[in-house]
Each structure stands twice: as structure tokens, then as C-alpha cells.
Design a protein around this motif. Structure first.
Motif, mmCIF file in Angstrom:
data_model
loop_
_atom_site.group_PDB
_atom_site.id
_atom_site.type_symbol
_atom_site.label_atom_id
_atom_site.label_comp_id
_atom_site.label_asym_id
_atom_site.label_seq_id
_atom_site.Cartn_x
_atom_site.Cartn_y
_atom_site.Cartn_z
ATOM 1 N N ASP A 7 131.581 40.048 38.605
ATOM 2 C CA ASP A 7 131.473 40.029 40.294
ATOM 3 C C ASP A 7 130.389 40.790 40.835
ATOM 4 O O ASP A 7 129.795 40.701 41.514
ATOM 5 C CB ASP A 7 133.041 40.381 40.914
ATOM 6 C CG ASP A 7 133.928 39.454 40.694
ATOM 7 O OD1 ASP A 7 133.861 38.273 40.451
ATOM 8 O OD2 ASP A 7 135.045 40.036 40.839
ATOM 9 N N LYS A 8 130.188 42.280 40.020
ATOM 10 C CA LYS A 8 129.125 42.947 40.470
ATOM 11 C C LYS A 8 127.927 42.402 39.918
ATOM 12 O O LYS A 8 126.798 42.466 40.992
ATOM 13 C CB LYS A 8 129.454 44.358 39.576
ATOM 14 C CG LYS A 8 130.514 45.352 40.244
ATOM 15 C CD LYS A 8 130.482 46.391 39.342
ATOM 16 C CE LYS A 8 131.738 47.389 39.827
ATOM 17 N NZ LYS A 8 131.726 48.605 39.129
ATOM 18 N N LYS A 11 126.864 39.841 42.721
ATOM 19 C CA LYS A 11 126.624 40.614 44.132
ATOM 20 C C LYS A 11 124.860 41.015 43.991
ATOM 21 O O LYS A 11 124.255 40.767 45.040
ATOM 22 C CB LYS A 11 127.431 41.596 44.509
ATOM 23 C CG LYS A 11 127.191 42.559 45.594
ATOM 24 C CD LYS A 11 127.266 41.710 46.877
ATOM 25 C CE LYS A 11 127.043 42.816 48.250
ATOM 26 N NZ LYS A 11 125.940 42.118 48.890
ATOM 27 N N ILE A 12 124.623 41.779 42.926
ATOM 28 C CA ILE A 12 123.446 41.992 42.814
ATOM 29 C C ILE A 12 122.446 40.943 42.862
ATOM 30 O O ILE A 12 121.264 40.858 43.383
ATOM 31 C CB ILE A 12 123.167 42.848 41.252
ATOM 32 C CG1 ILE A 12 124.080 44.255 41.672
ATOM 33 C CG2 ILE A 12 121.727 43.103 41.281
ATOM 34 C CD1 ILE A 12 123.997 44.899 39.977
ATOM 35 N N GLU A 49 123.617 50.457 38.229
ATOM 36 C CA GLU A 49 125.031 49.861 38.575
ATOM 37 C C GLU A 49 126.204 50.310 37.523
ATOM 38 O O GLU A 49 127.271 50.828 37.747
ATOM 39 C CB GLU A 49 125.121 48.403 38.805
ATOM 40 C CG GLU A 49 126.636 48.215 39.415
ATOM 41 C CD GLU A 49 127.248 48.582 40.429
ATOM 42 O OE1 GLU A 49 128.499 48.694 40.509
ATOM 43 O OE2 GLU A 49 126.355 48.805 41.418
#
Length: 90
Positions: A7-8, A11-12, A49
Motif C-alpha cells: 500500500d505504501k 502510494k509512492i 519511507e
């Protein structure tokens, strides 16, 4: 855990590629705009991140071609950090 990581990553990638539509786990990211310049920005963003460093041998476009491959690579590096941290405590 992998789902949260992906998910991260998604998004990136959406931010870097300036897209809003979801990215499939196995989609070839080069088909939606991942090139060498975006890949460099992606690598930097992922290291920040996830608070990790990729190895030189990790830095192949093939390792960053799909969300699945990126997620697996990040998971491997995070596991190494845990093992290294635990070993250094002794």
C-alpha cells in the motif's frame, strides 16, 4: 505486513507517476511510466519511507518492475535489519 508495505509502495508510485488509479500487484510498472529517472526517485523514496538501504546488487530495474517484487525486496531488507540488530545486541 506485505499488504501494508505494498500500500505504501503504491502510494509512492502514484505520487511519482502522477496517477490516481490503483496499481495491480503484478502489473509491469514500466508500462505505466516507470523509467530510470522515476526508478531513482522511487529508490530514494522507498529507502526514506522504510528506513533501509538497498544493496548495490538490488539496484536493477528488474527488482523494481512490479509491486510484488518491490514488496518482497523491502521485506527481505527489513528482515536483515532485524537479524543484524538482534545479533549486534549480544
Amino acid at each position: 505486513m506485505i499488504g501494508m508495505i505494498q500500500d505504501k509502495i503504491c502510494k509512492i508510485l502514484q505520487d511519482l507517476l502522477k496517477i490516481e488509479e490503483p496499481i495491480a500487484e503484478c502489473e509491469d510498472l514500466t508500462n505505466i511510466g516507470l523509467d530510470s529517472m522515476v526508478a531513482i526517485n522511487l529508490i530514494v523514496a522507498l529507502e526514506q519511507e522504510f528506513d533501509l538501504e538497498f544493496r548495490d546488487e538490488d539496484l536493477l530495474l528488474e527488482n523494481f518492475r512490479t509491486l510484488e517484487k518491490i514488496g518482497t525486496l523491502i521485506n527481505e531488507r527489513q528482515l536483515e535489519q532485524v537479524v543484524y540488530t538482534e545479533e549486534s545486541e549480544y
